[in-house]
Design a protein around this motif. Structure first.
Motif, mmCIF file in Angstrom:
data_model
loop_
_atom_site.group_PDB
_atom_site.id
_atom_site.type_symbol
_atom_site.label_atom_id
_atom_site.label_comp_id
_atom_site.label_asym_id
_atom_site.label_seq_id
_atom_site.Cartn_x
_atom_site.Cartn_y
_atom_site.Cartn_z
ATOM 1 N N VAL A 1 78.965 33.301 112.516
ATOM 2 C CA VAL A 1 78.271 32.831 111.454
ATOM 3 C C VAL A 1 78.948 31.378 111.103
ATOM 4 O O VAL A 1 80.141 31.366 111.181
ATOM 5 N N PRO A 2 77.976 30.449 110.945
ATOM 6 C CA PRO A 2 78.638 29.075 110.830
ATOM 7 C C PRO A 2 79.441 28.895 109.546
ATOM 8 O O PRO A 2 79.488 29.610 108.549
ATOM 9 N N GLU A 3 80.634 28.213 109.768
ATOM 10 C CA GLU A 3 81.724 28.070 108.774
ATOM 11 C C GLU A 3 81.265 26.698 107.928
ATOM 12 O O GLU A 3 80.749 26.085 108.557
ATOM 13 N N PRO A 4 81.797 26.647 106.703
ATOM 14 C CA PRO A 4 81.773 25.394 106.099
ATOM 15 C C PRO A 4 81.941 24.094 106.765
ATOM 16 O O PRO A 4 83.081 24.196 107.245
ATOM 17 N N ASP A 5 81.147 23.248 106.692
ATOM 18 C CA ASP A 5 81.508 22.179 107.170
ATOM 19 C C ASP A 5 81.800 21.945 109.006
ATOM 20 O O ASP A 5 82.130 21.066 109.562
ATOM 21 N N GLU A 6 81.289 23.067 109.547
ATOM 22 C CA GLU A 6 81.616 23.214 110.873
ATOM 23 C C GLU A 6 80.502 22.478 111.944
ATOM 24 O O GLU A 6 79.270 22.156 111.266
ATOM 25 N N SER A 7 80.826 21.758 112.715
ATOM 26 C CA SER A 7 80.111 20.969 113.495
ATOM 27 C C SER A 7 79.618 21.959 114.760
ATOM 28 O O SER A 7 80.230 23.048 114.874
ATOM 29 N N GLY A 8 78.608 21.170 115.492
ATOM 30 C CA GLY A 8 78.119 22.125 116.683
ATOM 31 C C GLY A 8 79.214 22.282 117.576
ATOM 32 O O GLY A 8 79.361 23.434 118.277
ATOM 33 N N GLY A 9 80.062 21.239 117.946
ATOM 34 C CA GLY A 9 80.918 21.416 119.067
ATOM 35 C C GLY A 9 82.008 22.367 118.328
ATOM 36 O O GLY A 9 82.512 23.112 119.451
ATOM 37 N N GLY A 10 82.421 22.375 117.402
ATOM 38 C CA GLY A 10 83.360 23.349 116.701
ATOM 39 C C GLY A 10 82.950 24.719 116.968
ATOM 40 O O GLY A 10 83.787 25.536 117.267
ATOM 41 N N TRP A 11 81.667 25.055 116.440
ATOM 42 C CA TRP A 11 80.657 26.160 116.684
ATOM 43 C C TRP A 11 80.987 26.709 118.150
ATOM 44 O O TRP A 11 81.217 27.742 118.651
ATOM 45 N N LEU A 12 80.724 25.721 119.073
ATOM 46 C CA LEU A 12 80.883 26.147 120.597
ATOM 47 C C LEU A 12 82.090 26.458 120.972
ATOM 48 O O LEU A 12 82.427 27.330 121.842
ATOM 49 N N ASP A 13 83.155 26.028 120.471
ATOM 50 C CA ASP A 13 84.569 26.175 120.660
ATOM 51 C C ASP A 13 84.826 27.538 120.509
ATOM 52 O O ASP A 13 85.317 28.273 121.114
ATOM 53 N N ARG A 14 84.494 28.044 119.186
ATOM 54 C CA ARG A 14 84.437 29.185 118.665
ATOM 55 C C ARG A 14 83.679 30.232 119.508
ATOM 56 O O ARG A 14 84.230 31.462 119.935
ATOM 57 N N ALA A 15 82.282 29.812 119.779
ATOM 58 C CA ALA A 15 81.549 30.853 120.586
ATOM 59 C C ALA A 15 82.273 31.258 122.060
ATOM 60 O O ALA A 15 82.403 32.216 122.414
ATOM 61 N N SER A 16 82.866 29.952 122.645
ATOM 62 C CA SER A 16 83.495 29.935 123.948
ATOM 63 C C SER A 16 84.617 31.054 123.956
ATOM 64 O O SER A 16 85.040 32.023 124.866
ATOM 65 N N ALA A 17 85.459 30.772 122.884
ATOM 66 C CA ALA A 17 86.691 31.661 122.858
ATOM 67 C C ALA A 17 86.251 33.157 122.545
ATOM 68 O O ALA A 17 87.055 33.915 123.164
ATOM 69 N N LEU A 18 85.203 33.368 121.844
ATOM 70 C CA LEU A 18 84.899 34.629 121.565
ATOM 71 C C LEU A 18 84.271 35.420 122.677
ATOM 72 O O LEU A 18 84.747 36.457 122.979
ATOM 73 N N LEU A 19 83.592 34.761 123.510
ATOM 74 C CA LEU A 19 83.138 35.368 124.524
ATOM 75 C C LEU A 19 84.075 35.656 125.636
ATOM 76 O O LEU A 19 83.840 36.480 126.700
ATOM 77 N N ALA A 20 85.165 34.936 125.556
ATOM 78 C CA ALA A 20 86.379 35.023 126.484
ATOM 79 C C ALA A 20 87.130 36.332 125.914
ATOM 80 O O ALA A 20 88.164 36.748 126.837
#
Length: 257
Positions: free
Chosen positions: A182-201
């Motif tokens: 779920v997107p976090e407040p003031d999160e950027s697309g790049g920041g979300w991709l960083d989180r998604a990448s870490a989570l899939l790993a």
């Protein structure tokens, strides 16, 4: 298997943000991402066995990714699903790619698939089990795997009886991934991709798989930028838990509608 995570029209700096694992036989040969297609019209890795691909970004900003779709009985497809992905990457828009798939399925059959198509204007999930179902995606985060996913905020899973136990695990993984992304407040697309990448790993979420003959072969992250020069493609030729994703060079202005 494969797990696709998509944030569509959620972040101003990235109308399309996708992070995905590819699960495949460990001995199936593949080539790393490069410019492909007529007039170098898209960037994608290549399945060296069937000639298609499982994920890519077109010069016009269309993102395409596929997972297989588990069914109660395998279908005898006329053509590799990866070639269908390749066809979609040659389309001018996500909408045009949907129409191309509809035309293709009038003449040929495929094994089951879940196909995600997205650009800055529209996004779709195409589900095929012998019949084609098309869902237009709303802005937000979507997670898709082999037994369905969390789409438009709704859990939609179809688990075949012959894979009941493992399919239930795949559905649980997709639910937990969707809840964590779920997107976090003031999160950027790049920041979300960083989180998604870490989570899939992260093995706690069950998307990175290891086996003797089958497992997570690669990881891809794609960002379609809002302006020319802002799109990005990165690829890990191995499981993301142990293989860093390396940037893939894109031509100037590539990947923007």
């Amino acid at each position: 298997m494969c797990t696709l995570t998509l944030a569509w029209r959620t972040f101003g700096d990235a109308p399309v943000a996708l992070a995905a694992t590819r699960d495949e036989a460990l001995d199936r040969p593949a080539e790393p991402p490069g410019l492909r297609g007529e007039n170098s019209s898209y960037v994608a890795p290549r399945d060296a066995e069937a000639g298609g691909t499982w994920i890519g970004l077109s010069a016009s900003g269309v993102v395409v990714a596929v997972t297989n779709r588990w069914l109660d009985a395998d279908r005898e497809g006329d053509r590799s699903r990866g070639l269908l992905v390749r066809d979609c990457l040659e389309a001018d828009s996500a909408e045009a790619a949907v129409r191309a798939v509809e035309r293709e399925l009038r003449d040929r059959s495929y094994d089951g698939f879940n196909l995600v198509l997205a650009d800055s204007v529209a996004a779709f999930l195409l589900e095929y089990d012998g019949e084609l179902a098309i869902t237009r995606l709303d802005p937000g985060v979507h997670v898709v795997g082999n037994v369905g996913g969390v789409v438009n905020g709704i859990a939609r899973f179809v688990i075949p009886d012959r894979r009941r136990e493992f399919g239930a695990d795949r559905a649980d993984s997709a639910r937990r991934i969707a809840g964590a992304l779920v997107p976090e407040p003031d999160e950027s697309g790049g920041g979300w991709l960083d989180r998604a990448s870490a989570l899939l790993a992260d093995h706690e979420y069950g998307a990175c798989l290891h086996g003797d003959a089958f497992g997570t072969r690669s990881f891809t992250r794609i960002r379609v930028g809002a302006e020319p020069g802002e799109s990005a493609f990165a690829y890990a030729d191995g499981p993301p838990c142990e293989t860093p994703a390396e940037p893939v060079s894109l031509p100037p202005g590539f990947g923007v509608n």
